[in-house]
Design an enzyme around this catalytic site. Sequence first.
Site, PDB file in Angstrom:
ATOM      1  N   SER A   1      38.544  39.830  44.941  1.00 64.98           N
ATOM      2  CA  SER A   1      38.438  40.936  45.897  1.00 64.98           C
ATOM      3  C   SER A   1      37.007  41.194  46.370  1.00 64.98           C
ATOM      4  CB  SER A   1      39.058  42.166  45.236  1.00 64.98           C
ATOM      5  OG  SER A   1      39.097  43.251  46.097  1.00 64.98           O
TER       6      SER A   1
ATOM      7  N   ASP B   1      42.635  43.541  51.226  1.00 64.26           N
ATOM      8  CA  ASP B   1      43.607  44.584  50.904  1.00 64.26           C
ATOM      9  C   ASP B   1      43.004  45.980  51.031  1.00 64.26           C
ATOM     10  OD1 ASP B   1      42.076  44.551  48.610  1.00 64.26           O
ATOM     11  OD2 ASP B   1      43.755  44.258  47.218  1.00 64.26           O
TER      12      ASP B   1
ATOM     13  N   ALA C   1      40.335  56.377  48.255  1.00 62.03           N
ATOM     14  CA  ALA C   1      39.250  56.688  49.185  1.00 62.03           C
ATOM     15  C   ALA C   1      38.569  55.406  49.660  1.00 62.03           C
ATOM     16  CB  ALA C   1      38.246  57.607  48.507  1.00 62.03           C
TER      17      ALA C   1
ATOM     18  N   THR D   1      37.399  47.670  36.152  1.00 61.19           N
ATOM     19  CA  THR D   1      37.076  46.331  36.650  1.00 61.19           C
ATOM     20  C   THR D   1      35.642  45.889  36.356  1.00 61.19           C
ATOM     21  OG1 THR D   1      36.404  47.192  38.801  1.00 61.19           O
ATOM     22  CG2 THR D   1      38.698  46.563  38.592  1.00 61.19           C
TER      23      THR D   1
END
Length: 545
Positions: free
Chosen positions: A65, A281, A372, A503
């Site tokens: 990501s 995403d 957010a 993460t």
Amino acid sequence: MAHFKEVSQQSGLHPKPAGLVLQYGTAGFRTSANQLDHIMFRMGLLATLRSKKTKATIGVMVTASHNPEEDNGVKLIDPMGEMLTSSWEGYGTQLANTEQEDLLTTLKDIVEKEAIDMSHEASVFVGKDTRSSSPSLSQAVLDGIKALGGHSKDYGLVTTPQLHYMVCCQNTQGKYGEATLEGYYSKLSQAFSQLAKNASNRTDDQKHLCVDGANGIGAVKVRELESHLKKDLQLSIFNDGSRGKLNHQCGADFVKVQQKPPIGIKINPGDRCCSFDGDADRIVYYYTDSKGHFHLLDGDKIATLISSFLKELLNEAGLDLKIAVVQTAYANGSSTHYLENTMKVIVRCTKTGVKHLHHAAQEFDIGVYFEANGHGTVLFSRGAEGKIQQLAADTNINDERKKAALLLQNTINIINQTVGDAISDMLLIEAILAIKGMTVQQWDTIYSDLPNRQLKVKVSDRRVIETTDAERRAVTPAGLQDAINDLVKKYKQARSFVRPSGTEDVVRVYAEADTQENADALAHEVSLAVYGLAGGVGDEPKPLH
Ligand code: NG1
Ligand code: ZN
């Protein structure tokens, strides 16, 4: 069993570095790419087991990501296109950490515990992002699937949400759409063109959007989409991967956290711009005004735009459906206030991590969920979809209701309900702005964000921080929450909370207050409290100014 023999042989080609411990976190596994080969092979095994268990196609996406190019990661996709169920995340962690010689035992344990019929066929879809480590890592996933006798389909380069979409299409026998890239583009672009018909007299300027592709897969895929869009939307794509480095000073995460435009993009005042993250995403919008000030329209603003559009359409259609917005503690206080008090929609707050938001959104007829940071989508319950389809087909209703029902129908089609999808969200936002004849500035003024700041603090073990109340209060270590409460009292309209990241090996600090200076000061003071009370390591956090 023959397959286990094969696993035993093949796993030797993807050995686990002894002692390495990793965890299936909020977004699967994510770390430095050179530590992931065995994880990928083993996730190929896990996906095959999951497919045999669910008797459905499972997805495996190789991506990290918004992390730097050097990292990589992997996440599994369940049959309806949703994230892997939490009860299986533990198996992921077990398989990842079991030493080479115990791999078969761990595998057999899972088979036994889940009573998996190993004679059942398995089918796994695999996709990857544009990282240089992705080809060999996705090959390791394919090796894992093959070793357990599963069938695989390699989609190659796709965005994360595209792979989620493929899995859902496959397992609904095409009801959700066709499980090909062409199917994805045509479903979304047709819905967009239907919606755009409701916009009157747009100038070329109004049709124009700058897209920052974060030098990642999103740039590649939005370019593929472009040819399907005809002239309804005119895109200028920046950071398309031809020069810059993935996520480096660009992309949705950079723009959101740094609250400034990415490099590699030339913005004229008032230009409507958006940034995707490294696997597309997430999406955030922004513009600069005539004074050169930067304005960010984040996931909260997006949720507000979408939910108010849907609420108006439901009214016009005369449909009594319950709509809710799901947020996390990171949602700007102004957005929550606006949604609850002005728009009067139900607002729910969940823990960070899309699966939590997704589940909460499923409890309503229409659940709009956004973090957010720009990850989000809209879920329509089966009942809600049925009522909308029925109304759209009804020949006995007046024109206003008919128009609203058709708009709702196309809105359903443009949305990727499986997961947050930058491309689909972008098309929906563009359609709403076009239909409402709204500029990005007008959208921005719906409410004013409270100034806010996000910081990170390094501690020796971030698990010492435990939270409650959707992560808004820290239960441990003792005294931390009291310290935060005292600091918050010093400022106006202030709020702050801390939580261990899922993460990264850091504690995240969030603060908002009446001015940027105060938000920055509060964030810094709270960081010091975390550093002092939760075992900070390295240098003490420094003030921002
Ligand atoms: P962590 O590292 O747990 O804060 C981050 C995002 C999440 C989510 C995950 C997965 C923030 C503050 N946190 O999680 O919202 O998107 O990454 O990508 O943005
Ligand atoms: Zn992402």
